[in-house]
Every structure is written in C-alpha cells, then in structure tokens.
Design a protein around this motif. Structure first.
Motif, short mmCIF file in Angstrom:
data_model
loop_
_atom_site.label_atom_id
_atom_site.label_comp_id
_atom_site.label_asym_id
_atom_site.label_seq_id
_atom_site.Cartn_x
_atom_site.Cartn_y
_atom_site.Cartn_z
N ILE A 326 -10.49 -1.01 4.52
CA ILE A 326 -9.88 -0.71 3.22
C ILE A 326 -11.00 -0.60 2.19
O ILE A 326 -11.72 -1.57 1.93
N ASP A 339 -7.31 8.32 3.60
CA ASP A 339 -6.28 7.28 3.63
C ASP A 339 -5.26 7.54 4.74
O ASP A 339 -4.68 8.63 4.85
N PHE A 344 -8.13 3.07 4.86
CA PHE A 344 -7.20 3.09 3.73
C PHE A 344 -7.97 2.99 2.42
O PHE A 344 -9.10 2.47 2.37
N CYS A 346 -7.73 1.97 -1.79
CA CYS A 346 -7.01 1.16 -2.78
C CYS A 346 -7.73 1.24 -4.11
O CYS A 346 -8.96 1.26 -4.15
N GLU A 353 -1.57 -3.22 -5.33
CA GLU A 353 -1.72 -2.11 -4.39
C GLU A 353 -2.30 -2.57 -3.06
O GLU A 353 -1.87 -2.11 -2.00
N ILE A 357 -0.77 -2.26 0.76
CA ILE A 357 -1.53 -1.69 1.88
C ILE A 357 -1.56 -2.66 3.06
O ILE A 357 -1.39 -2.27 4.22
N ARG A 360 1.64 -2.58 4.74
CA ARG A 360 1.75 -1.31 5.47
C ARG A 360 1.02 -1.39 6.80
O ARG A 360 1.53 -0.95 7.84
#
Length: 405
Positions: A326, A339, A344, A346, A353, A357, A360
């Motif tokens: 991330i 992403d 990912f 952020c 946020e 994530i 997720r």
C-alpha cells in the motif's frame, strides 16, 4: 566516459546513516560499466550555534522536516567510498532552505576546479542531484568547462523557485537535461515552470541479489502480518497505520515497525494506554538491510502512505518479496503501483481511506491476492540497480552527443 557527479547528499565516514545513498548506487553501477566517476559532495554547514540548538531537539526537528539532519558540522575531506572517489566541500549558510552566498559558491567552484585539475580529470558531462546549490554550481561549471550538464530534481521544484525567484527559469534553461524521481514530481514541476522537452524519469533500483529469491510461494490463507519500514517521522505516518489497523475489521494482527525516529514515541504512548497492544506491535528500531528483507518476506502487507515521498526503495523491496503493498496516491509510486493490480494506493496519511483499503484486502479471495502479489514481484524485477542505472546513462549519453545538443 568521465562523469562528474555534484550532490549535497552522499554517504561517507561522517555522514548520518539516515541520509539516502541513492546517488551512490548510480555511481557504483556506472563504475562497474567501465566509466570514470568523480563525486563532488557539497553538504551544508552552519554556524556552531545551529548544532548546539538542533542537537537538543534533533528527533523532533527530523520528524517535522521529514528528513535526517547532520548533528555535527561536516568537514572538507577526500575519501573513497566503496570504490568511488569522493571530494567533500561543505558550504556555509546561516539558515536551512536558503540560497548560498555568492562568495561561498565562488569559493566552492574554485575548490572543485582545483580538485579536477589535481586528479587530471576532465569531465565529459556533469551530473547533479537535488536543486540547491547543485543547479547554481553545475551551470557555472558548464560555462567554465564547456561540457553539458544534467540535474535530477528530488522535489517538485517549488523550493527552488522560492529561493531563486525570477532567475530560476533562466537557470533551468541552461540545463541540457532535467530528471525527476517520479511522474508526480514532474507534473508539479510543470505547474511551477511549464513543460520542458528535455526531461526524463530517474527511478531507483534494488540490488539483483535482493531479487534472486523473489519467487515466493504465498498462500494468503490469512492476512494478519503488517509491516512498515522507514524513518519514523510525521510525513510517513507510521502511527496512522496502527490507528487504521485498530479501526479495521481485522481482529488479530501483527504490526511490525522497522526504523527509528520521533514518531515512535506516539506508538509507545498508545501501547502504554492500551497494554494489550504489546502483543500486536513490535518496534524493531533500525536493523540491517538483510534482516529487513527477511521480515518483509514474513509479512503479508507493507504499508507506507507518506507524503512528499521522492521514490522509496523500500516499496520495491516489499514488492519483490511478494508483499501486498500500500503506497501513497499522487506520490512517487503512483504510476508504478496500479491500484488493485500490483498493489494499492491511499491518500497520504488518510486513516479512513487506509482502513477501507485494509478491509478490502482481507475480504479478497486468496487467488486474487496471489495474483496481485505475483504482479508486484514482476514489477519489482524491472527495477534493478543495473537496469535503472543503464536507463539513466542512456539519457546522459544523449546530451554528450553533439548532434543531439
């Protein structure tokens, strides 16, 4: 080719370990390719009162400024660092982030010219990193030595514009090549100065040996091991990572924090308030790079959502180990990390946020996580020290060819 490198930050016997060695990696690779390298290191030095005051609050100052500072005045020196010849000439100024006095610049240029003459070294090109004082120094050297010059920005150039005002654009036009450490910084630079045709991206790489065992067989049966690696300073948000984990749907987790800095105090204070976190959080401090690689390989998710991140080699190291990574949206790795594809993104420091994530990620299937992990490894293998140094060198060669100048 004879390449002179001018930079205010370069490793050495009296240089803080927190200073990035990124320029040294390029110098070493170019030497391996058979080129002759001379490094001119131009660290800032300040009146003695500066060090007396800064030493009392060094952790807080580093956390606020977002980078390591030297707690002792650097000295003039000539040394060899892992085979690279380095000449260090400290440059005096009275306040950080300000322009150097013309007398200091002139004196430094005289020292550089004398050193090049003593070493019987005539550069074919002058390569610079960071903006102040590098651009002013190398553009003057360009005129004196009649050689092309290049500089790599490690920011978006806003501070350079603030320091030099209307002269900034004129100095930029005197450069043959301008590099940027990320697409985000190049975009912000163009907002400040307009678009230039002679630009390129100067990425960093990781040693090949760190990628040799990159074919990790990750099962992702569970996602519970999270890791941060970096300086524990405000702009890197190591504390916010923990807050996001606590606010997520993940009930059992391990959060490993590798690095040192003032922000560790906030994490320790939270642990004191919630003693149960002693079982979740492990503060390693600084550990050798090999040990960092081992811990990354044992971790599921790497998190660093810092702002003003120039590049961040640790992202590549994490990706090369198959970590679900991330990174920060709109910063250095935006564009390298796509992403949901190989990692990912952020918003920097955004706890809400990041929490989303994390939720997720833990809700994804094992197959999808394995795919993202393999994509991360594939991306990282493209960014070896050798590959990025070769790419950088090709851009430099383009300005040493008179037909392209």
């Amino acid at each position: 080719m004879n390449i002179a490198i001018v930079t205010p930050i370069y490793p050495g016997p009296n240089v803080p370990s927190g200073f990035t060695p990124v320029v040294h990696y390029f110098a070493k690779e170019w030497m391996k390719m058979g080129h002759n390298i001379k490094v001119i290191s131009l660290p800032s030095t300040f009146p003695s009162l500066y060090y007396k005051v800064s030493n009392r609050f060094i952790g807080l100052i580093e956390s606020i400024n977002g980078h390591s500072i030297n707690n002792t005045p650097p000295r003039q020196d000539v040394y060899n660092w892992e085979g690279v010849s380095v000449s260090q000439y400290p440059m005096l100024k009275y306040l950080p982030h300000m322009r150097y006095h013309n007398k200091v610049v002139n004196s430094t240029i005289d020292k550089i010219l004398n050193r090049l003459e003593e070493a019987d070294f005539t550069p074919d090109v002058i390569v610079g990193h960071w903006e102040n004082p590098t651009i002013e120094v190398i553009t003057r050297l360009k005129t004196i030595l009649n050689v092309p010059c290049s500089v790599v920005f490690h920011s978006d150039g806003s501070n350079f514009k603030q320091i030099y005002g209307t002269k900034a654009k004129e100095m930029l036009l005197n450069l043959d090549l301008i590099g940027f450490r990320s697409t985000a910084n190049r975009h912000k630079f163009e907002i400040n100065f307009g678009a230039f045709s002679n630009t390129f991206l100067c990425y960093s790489g990781v040693p090949k040996e760190l990628l040799k065992s990159s074919n990790y067989d990750r099962s992702f049966d569970s996602i519970n091991s999270f890791i941060f690696v970096g300086s524990l300073i405000r702009r890197k948000f190591p504390y916010e990572n923990l807050i996001a984990l606590l606010g997520s749907n993940i009930r059992e987790f391990e959060y490993k924090v590798i690095g040192s800095g003032f922000e560790s105090n906030k994490i320790k204070q939270l642990i004191q308030k919630q003693p149960v976190l002693k079982h979740n959080v492990k503060l390693y401090g600084r550990i050798p790079r090999e040990k960092v690689a081992e811990e990354l390989a044992r971790s599921d998710v790497f998190i660093m959502i810092s702002k003003s991140e120039v590049f961040g080699l640790v992202y590549l190291e994490a990706m090369s180990k198959g970590c679900i990574t991330i990174a920060s949206k709109g910063e250095a790795f935006d564009g390298i990390i796509i992403d949901g594809v190989n990692g990912f993104l952020c918003a920097p420091g955004n706890v809400a946020e990041l929490t989303t994530i994390l939720n997720r990620i833990v809700s994804m299937s094992k197959q999808r996580l394995i795919e993202i992990s393999k994509n991360a490894i594939t991306t990282a293998t493209k960014f070896t020290d050798e590959n990025v140094a070769l790419d950088y060198l090709e851009h430099i060669k383009s300005i040493t060819n008179p037909s392209k100048r």
